[in-house]
Design an enzyme around this catalytic site. Structure first.
Site, mmCIF file in Angstrom:
data_model
loop_
_atom_site.group_PDB
_atom_site.id
_atom_site.type_symbol
_atom_site.label_atom_id
_atom_site.label_comp_id
_atom_site.label_asym_id
_atom_site.label_seq_id
_atom_site.Cartn_x
_atom_site.Cartn_y
_atom_site.Cartn_z
ATOM 1 N N TYR A 1 0.666 -1.160 -0.100
ATOM 2 C CA TYR A 1 0.023 -0.093 -0.263
ATOM 3 C C TYR A 1 0.889 1.386 0.076
ATOM 4 O O TYR A 1 1.890 1.535 0.863
ATOM 5 C CB TYR A 1 -1.100 -0.038 1.161
ATOM 6 C CG TYR A 1 -1.826 -0.704 1.109
ATOM 7 C CD1 TYR A 1 -2.322 -1.869 0.035
ATOM 8 C CD2 TYR A 1 -2.914 -1.315 2.209
ATOM 9 C CE1 TYR A 1 -3.205 -2.691 -0.189
ATOM 10 C CE2 TYR A 1 -3.959 -2.186 2.099
ATOM 11 C CZ TYR A 1 -4.103 -2.888 1.138
ATOM 12 O OH TYR A 1 -5.009 -3.726 1.046
ATOM 13 N N LEU B 1 -20.122 1.818 -5.397
ATOM 14 C CA LEU B 1 -21.702 1.618 -6.313
ATOM 15 C C LEU B 1 -22.762 1.553 -5.415
ATOM 16 O O LEU B 1 -24.011 1.822 -5.638
ATOM 17 C CB LEU B 1 -21.533 0.295 -7.065
ATOM 18 C CG LEU B 1 -22.586 0.150 -8.018
ATOM 19 C CD1 LEU B 1 -22.399 1.056 -9.458
ATOM 20 C CD2 LEU B 1 -22.401 -1.323 -8.607
ATOM 21 N N GLY C 1 -24.837 5.040 -2.580
ATOM 22 C CA GLY C 1 -25.786 6.318 -3.055
ATOM 23 C C GLY C 1 -25.146 6.998 -3.974
ATOM 24 O O GLY C 1 -25.389 8.079 -4.210
#
Length: 331
Positions: free
Chosen positions: A53, A223, A226
């Site tokens: 990361y 997705l 909202g």
């Protein structure tokens, strides 16, 4: 905050897992520290990261940010169940970038990678050391040998998997059991309302072998958060995976039905998606990766959100699961 056991272990973990993938690439160090402080103050004790990361030239940066947070003291490390991952290539730039044995799950790379992660994280042990992906080139005999050494050295406490198929979970833990080892104690998998294939084999295998299930991407790339309502209100345009998915008319109609159902019951979509996962058999807790305090607050509300039978039935109708195997494949 609510807590549960991690799979068959005696380890108690929060029902939400703080994902840190945004720390560095999207959230600077100061804001990342503030989010971790707020998460811990709210009772979240399970933090998840990975050695890669930060990505690209900055891979390792996220672990460094967590390390500087631990270095502030105040029992931050003692209160944290820390999980990181190994698999991705961590070789440096230039000629060293293509040098072998800096990735995957060979014993030599596991040894190198865990020491590097400990240094970046500024800690002397990792609670859950996770295999970020299946390594088809390295036998589990070698992997467990390396893990045994790390446990004996006190560098890790448990081993977990991520993105494993059900049969790989079985292979890993059958071999571990034959040699008297604990084996895998957790599996991180892609699992959410819109992506339920894990219900076919991964989650049943995890349940049978006593692994805690840690869903990643619980909002399916935004997705399920909202996105259509935000678009209509001009707050945010969909991006990345959610934007591509919404180009499909059937998907867009499905998401609209989802948002309409939750609007009818006065429930925020993102909170409903997390609350639904918390009702699923075998799930320990989803990974949430807030970029802001507001997003963290929303995720925390989901822990206490109880979805009615009517809402649960409606969600199943909109996003039907495949069902467990072998029925999903046959009759």
């Amino acid at each position: 905050m609510k807590y549960t056991q991690l799979g068959r272990t005696g380890l108690k973990v929060s029902r939400l897992v703080l994902g840190t993938m945004n720390f560095g690439p999207q959230t600077d160090e100061a804001d990342s520290h503030a989010i971790m402080d707020a998460a811990q103050a709210s009772g979240i004790n399970y933090f998840d990261t990975a050695n890669v990361y930060g990505w690209g030239e900055n891979k390792g940066r996220t672990e460094e940010i967590i390390g500087t947070w631990f270095a502030k003291g105040g029992e931050r490390r003692d209160k944290t169940v820390l999980a990181t991952k190994v698999f991705g290539n961590m070789a440096g730039s230039g000629t060293n970038a293509s040098w072998p044995n800096h990735d995957r799950l060979s014993a030599v790379n596991i040894r190198r990678a865990v020491d590097a992660s400990l240094k970046r994280l500024q800690t002397d042990y990792i609670d859950i050391y996770q295999f970020h992906h299946v390594d088809r080139r390295t036998p589990f005999e070698e992997i467990w040998q390396a893990i045994d050494v790390l446990i004996q050295q006190g560098k890790i406490l448990y081993a977990g998997s991520s993105n494993f198929a059900g049969y790989k979970i079985a292979q890993a833990n059958e071999l571990a059991a034959r040699h008297g080892r604990v084996g895998l104690v957790s599996e991180q998998c892609l699992y959410n309302l819109a992506e339920r294939r894990a219900e076919m084999e991964v989650i049943p295998a995890a349940q049978d072998y006593g692994l805690g299930v840690i869903p990643w991407s619980p909002l399916h790339g935004g997705l399920l958060g909202g996105v259509l309502k935000k678009e209509s209100e001009g707050k945010r345009r969909s991006q990345g995976r959610s934007a591509s998915a919404l180009e499909n008319t059937k998907v867009r109609e499905q998401v609209q039905r989802y948002e309409d159902l939750l609007d009818k019951h006065g429930i925020e979509p993102g909170e409903a998606a997390l609350a639904w996962l918390l009702t699923r058999p075998g799930v320990t807790g989803p990974i949430v990766g807030p970029r802001t305090q507001e997003q963290l607050d929303s995720a925390l509300r989901a822990v206490d959100l109880e979805l009615s039978e009517e809402v649960l039935a409606g969600l199943d109708e909109i996003f039907p699961g495949p069902g467990p195997s072998p029925e999903a494949f046959a009759w």
